[in-house]
Design a protein around this motif. Structure first.
Motif, PDB file in Angstrom:
ATOM      1  N   MET A 273     -68.432  13.804 -51.055  1.00 39.60           N
ATOM      2  CA  MET A 273     -68.132  14.848 -52.035  1.00 39.60           C
ATOM      3  C   MET A 273     -68.922  16.105 -51.688  1.00 39.60           C
ATOM      4  N   HIS A 274     -68.270  17.234 -51.685  1.00 40.77           N
ATOM      5  CA  HIS A 274     -68.904  18.501 -51.335  1.00 40.77           C
ATOM      6  C   HIS A 274     -68.556  19.529 -52.397  1.00 40.77           C
ATOM      7  N   PHE A 275     -69.571  20.291 -52.833  1.00 39.44           N
ATOM      8  CA  PHE A 275     -69.394  21.278 -53.885  1.00 39.44           C
ATOM      9  C   PHE A 275     -69.684  22.659 -53.310  1.00 39.44           C
ATOM     10  N   SER A 276     -68.808  23.614 -53.585  1.00 40.44           N
ATOM     11  CA  SER A 276     -69.019  24.983 -53.138  1.00 40.44           C
ATOM     12  C   SER A 276     -68.945  25.903 -54.343  1.00 40.44           C
ATOM     13  N   VAL A 277     -69.977  26.719 -54.528  1.00 41.88           N
ATOM     14  CA  VAL A 277     -70.074  27.532 -55.738  1.00 41.88           C
ATOM     15  C   VAL A 277     -70.255  28.995 -55.378  1.00 41.88           C
ATOM     16  N   LYS A 278     -69.473  29.848 -56.005  1.00 43.49           N
ATOM     17  CA  LYS A 278     -69.666  31.290 -55.902  1.00 43.49           C
ATOM     18  C   LYS A 278     -70.138  31.815 -57.249  1.00 43.49           C
ATOM     19  N   VAL A 279     -70.668  33.024 -57.255  1.00 40.71           N
ATOM     20  CA  VAL A 279     -71.136  33.628 -58.496  1.00 40.71           C
ATOM     21  C   VAL A 279     -70.101  34.631 -58.966  1.00 40.71           C
TER      22      VAL A 279
ATOM     23  N   GLN B  23     -72.404  38.315 -53.348  1.00 41.92           N
ATOM     24  CA  GLN B  23     -73.345  37.335 -52.846  1.00 41.92           C
ATOM     25  C   GLN B  23     -74.262  37.953 -51.796  1.00 41.92           C
ATOM     26  N   ALA B  24     -75.524  37.488 -51.808  1.00 43.03           N
ATOM     27  CA  ALA B  24     -76.492  37.968 -50.819  1.00 43.03           C
ATOM     28  C   ALA B  24     -76.588  37.018 -49.646  1.00 43.03           C
ATOM     29  N   GLY B  25     -76.217  35.782 -49.880  1.00 37.74           N
ATOM     30  CA  GLY B  25     -76.288  34.769 -48.830  1.00 37.74           C
ATOM     31  C   GLY B  25     -75.742  33.461 -49.358  1.00 37.74           C
ATOM     32  N   ILE B  26     -75.831  32.442 -48.525  1.00 38.38           N
ATOM     33  CA  ILE B  26     -75.340  31.121 -48.899  1.00 38.38           C
ATOM     34  C   ILE B  26     -76.495  30.130 -48.811  1.00 38.38           C
ATOM     35  N   LEU B  27     -76.739  29.418 -49.905  1.00 37.97           N
ATOM     36  CA  LEU B  27     -77.761  28.382 -49.946  1.00 37.97           C
ATOM     37  C   LEU B  27     -77.090  27.033 -49.719  1.00 37.97           C
ATOM     38  N   GLU B  28     -77.558  26.307 -48.713  1.00 39.44           N
ATOM     39  CA  GLU B  28     -77.056  24.961 -48.475  1.00 39.44           C
ATOM     40  C   GLU B  28     -77.853  23.971 -49.318  1.00 39.44           C
ATOM     41  N   VAL B  29     -77.143  23.140 -50.043  1.00 36.26           N
ATOM     42  CA  VAL B  29     -77.780  22.115 -50.872  1.00 36.26           C
ATOM     43  C   VAL B  29     -77.674  20.795 -50.127  1.00 36.26           C
ATOM     44  N   LYS B  30     -78.827  20.174 -49.872  1.00 35.87           N
ATOM     45  CA  LYS B  30     -78.841  18.964 -49.058  1.00 35.87           C
ATOM     46  C   LYS B  30     -79.276  17.748 -49.872  1.00 35.87           C
ATOM     47  N   SER B  31     -78.723  16.613 -49.500  1.00 37.36           N
ATOM     48  CA  SER B  31     -79.137  15.355 -50.106  1.00 37.36           C
ATOM     49  C   SER B  31     -80.577  15.063 -49.718  1.00 37.36           C
ATOM     50  N   PRO B  32     -81.461  14.784 -50.694  1.00 33.33           N
ATOM     51  CA  PRO B  32     -82.838  14.446 -50.338  1.00 33.33           C
ATOM     52  C   PRO B  32     -82.938  13.085 -49.648  1.00 33.33           C
ATOM     53  N   TYR B  33     -81.880  12.267 -49.741  1.00 29.49           N
ATOM     54  CA  TYR B  33     -81.897  10.946 -49.104  1.00 29.49           C
ATOM     55  C   TYR B  33     -81.412  11.006 -47.658  1.00 29.49           C
TER      56      TYR B  33
ATOM     57  N   VAL C  10     -74.098  27.149 -52.407  1.00 27.10           N
ATOM     58  CA  VAL C  10     -74.147  28.048 -53.556  1.00 27.10           C
ATOM     59  C   VAL C  10     -74.411  29.455 -53.053  1.00 27.10           C
ATOM     60  N   ALA C  11     -73.650  30.410 -53.545  1.00 25.08           N
ATOM     61  CA  ALA C  11     -73.898  31.806 -53.201  1.00 25.08           C
ATOM     62  C   ALA C  11     -75.132  32.298 -53.949  1.00 25.08           C
ATOM     63  N   SER C  12     -76.023  32.968 -53.242  1.00 28.55           N
ATOM     64  CA  SER C  12     -77.215  33.528 -53.874  1.00 28.55           C
ATOM     65  C   SER C  12     -77.025  35.016 -54.137  1.00 28.55           C
ATOM     66  N   VAL C  13     -77.881  35.562 -55.025  1.00 33.43           N
ATOM     67  CA  VAL C  13     -77.802  36.993 -55.337  1.00 33.43           C
ATOM     68  C   VAL C  13     -79.113  37.671 -54.997  1.00 33.43           C
TER      69      VAL C  13
ATOM     70  N   LYS D 228     -81.331  30.125 -63.997  1.00 29.79           N
ATOM     71  CA  LYS D 228     -81.611  29.963 -62.568  1.00 29.79           C
ATOM     72  C   LYS D 228     -82.091  28.535 -62.327  1.00 29.79           C
ATOM     73  N   PRO D 229     -81.219  27.665 -61.844  1.00 35.71           N
ATOM     74  CA  PRO D 229     -81.647  26.294 -61.567  1.00 35.71           C
ATOM     75  C   PRO D 229     -82.542  26.243 -60.334  1.00 35.71           C
ATOM     76  N   ALA D 230     -83.196  25.097 -60.143  1.00 38.02           N
ATOM     77  CA  ALA D 230     -84.003  24.900 -58.938  1.00 38.02           C
ATOM     78  C   ALA D 230     -83.101  24.997 -57.713  1.00 38.02           C
ATOM     79  N   GLU D 231     -83.629  25.570 -56.649  1.00 40.57           N
ATOM     80  CA  GLU D 231     -82.791  25.759 -55.463  1.00 40.57           C
ATOM     81  C   GLU D 231     -82.422  24.436 -54.803  1.00 40.57           C
ATOM     82  N   LYS D 232     -83.185  23.366 -55.092  1.00 38.62           N
ATOM     83  CA  LYS D 232     -82.850  22.054 -54.544  1.00 38.62           C
ATOM     84  C   LYS D 232     -81.704  21.392 -55.311  1.00 38.62           C
ATOM     85  N   THR D 233     -81.525  21.780 -56.581  1.00 39.67           N
ATOM     86  CA  THR D 233     -80.511  21.104 -57.411  1.00 39.67           C
ATOM     87  C   THR D 233     -79.703  22.094 -58.257  1.00 39.67           C
ATOM     88  N   PRO D 234     -79.012  23.038 -57.642  1.00 42.75           N
ATOM     89  CA  PRO D 234     -78.268  24.029 -58.439  1.00 42.75           C
ATOM     90  C   PRO D 234     -76.868  23.587 -58.832  1.00 42.75           C
TER      91      PRO D 234
END
Length: 477
Positions: A1-7, A12-22, A30-33, A173-179
């Motif tokens: 499962m992959h989630f892609s989020v825009k604001v 957008q200022a850039g793209i944050l990759e969210v990675k599985s901690p496992y 997630v697009a950042s601002v 603003k959620p944590a960047e590890k879990t947005p």
């Protein structure tokens, strides 16, 4: 499962990759601002609040929250999957977190019925004759909510739910590890009928931009959940008039008397110590056990910890998942090794299993100067210390810069009340673990553990102004 989020509505200022901690796999983006995106969000919230004739009526807010709870129930598996993927909390525990979050949304709705203004007594003397006074609650203004990674569903509900119920526009603003969980929740709020401008989720491109968001003069209330270092720094930089609530962490103590029912208490201690790999602000970390039972308690706790299943959080039978990042494993391993070098006895665990997994670890009698004894380890490590007198145990339990939730385990009412009276804590649990919580109770860190009182009804009140009206009329004489 992959989630892609825009604001929506923001460049957008850039793209944050969210990675599985496992696994380390990318599970979403997630697009950042940048500062311009933050300015746009703040201006939107502030302008919305300024237009009082466009505030959302209470009935509409209640209906939105009611529909939100229903949508969360309907999309439960999607929300659980996202939270497990990005946060690493085991499936069963994430499922329980979602149930709490749904109940939290219902609690926010209930606040609209149960929380209100009050009458202020008048006609008690000549000065107040002919007068009637009462208070009414109004939204405090734009709210900025900065959240932590460890409960990506429930923490967001605790921050944005009361804001919506109170009638405040909110930027989260959620944590960047879990947005991902936060963006999914906001999507559901909008599907439930909340206009987009009333709840804006965003991730900033860096900490400087995040600080500018929190400290802007248009912010009426800052809700911060995270490290003490960051929280206290932000509070020192808030604009004049901005109120805040800070939720940090602690090194939660448990006092176990020799008359405690260990068969009943051990499962509670195991859960309180190793839930979400100890990544909980009130996780059981320091157990002070009366000397006659201390070693037995430690060995029985170690046996239980050794039977916990550690591994892939997506597996239904996993008890303990990964730490949020490899650096956390390295830090925990270093702290445990320091304690062992200073004479602590490791009864189980104590060695990293992988780059991201650390086993449930039980240390017996580490030195009081060790970091595991004085600082929040935020990992699956619990320490047991023998004590001789109750006063000794209480003194050692209080001897940290933190004060949050504490516990005492005993069958003696005098022991329980004495410990309750003398422990430095905002809440003391009797015959329960320190991480017990229901979301309508007060939840507050003292000393360096936080500022203000959490818990949904308490946050709801904090996000409102109490405004008084005084009638002066001859008809009241």
């Amino acid at each position: 499962m992959h989630f892609s989020v825009k604001v929506p509505g923001a460049d957008q200022a850039g793209i944050l990759e969210v990675k599985s901690p496992y696994s380390g796999d990318v599970v979403g983006t997630v697009a950042s601002v940048d500062s311009a995106g933050v300015e746009q969000a703040l201006n939107t919230s502030f302008s919305l609040y300024q237009k009082r004739n466009q505030w959302l009526p209470a009935a509409r807010r209640a209906a939105i929250l009611e529909r939100m709870a229903t949508l969360m129930e309907q999309r439960a598996e999607q929300l659980i999957a996202a939270a497990v993927a990005e946060g690493g909390k085991p499936y069963r525990d994430t499922q329980a977190e979602l149930m709490r979050a749904i109940d939290g949304v219902k609690n926010c709705r209930e606040c609209l019925r149960s929380e209100s203004g009050r009458e202020v007594p008048m006609q008690l003397n000549a000065a107040s004759a002919g007068r009637l006074a009462f208070t009414h609650r109004e939204p405090i203004g734009p709210v900025v909510a900065i959240s932590a990674f460890n409960h990506p569903l429930n923490l967001i509900v605790h921050q944005i739910g009361p804001a919506i119920a109170a009638g405040c526009p909110v930027i989260v603003k959620p944590a960047e590890k879990t947005p991902l969980s936060a963006f999914l929740l906001v999507d559901l709020l909008r599907e439930a009928g909340l206009p987009e401008a009333w709840c804006q989720p965003l991730v900033t491109e860096n900490l400087t931009v995040a600080e500018a968001l929190a400290t802007d003069s248009r912010v009426a209330f800052l809700s911060f959940i995270g490290s003490a270092e960051v929280g206290w720094r932000l509070r020192s930089k808030l604009a004049p008039g901005t109120r805040c609530a800070l939720e940090h962490g602690g090194a939660a103590p448990v006092i176990v008397a020799d008359d405690a029912d260990l068969d009943a208490m051990l499962p509670l201690l195991l859960k309180g110590a190793f839930y979400h790999a100890g990544q909980v602000c009130v996780s059981v970390q320091r157990i002070f056990a009366q000397r006659p039972i201390a070693r037995d308690l430690a060995e029985r706790l170690a046996h239980g910890a050794g039977e916990l299943r550690v591994g892939d959080p997506a597996n239904a039978d996993t008890d303990v998942g990964p730490l949020i990042r490899p650096e956390a494993v390295e830090r925990i391993d270093a702290w445990v090794n320091q304690a062992l070098e200073a004479g602590a006895d490791c009864l189980t665990g104590g060695k990293r299993m992988s780059e991201v997994l650390y086993p449930p670890t039980v240390l017996f009698d580490p030195d009081t100067a060790s970091r595991v004894s004085r600082e929040e380890i935020f990992g699956p490590v619990v320490c047991i210390y023998p004590y001789d007198t109750l006063d000794e145990a209480i003194s050692r339990a209080n001897d940290t810069p933190f004060a949050f939730q504490a516990a005492v385990m005993t069958r003696d009412i005098d022991t329980a009340l004495y410990a309750y009276h003398h422990l430095q804590a905002s809440s003391v649990m009797l015959n329960d673990h320190t991480a017990f919580r229901v979301d309508w109770m007060p939840f507050a860190g003292l000393k360096q553990s936080g500022y203000g009182v959490g818990g949904i009804p308490y946050t709801f009140r904090e996000m409102q102004n109490e405004k008084m009206l005084v009638f002066h009329s001859a008809a009241l004489r």
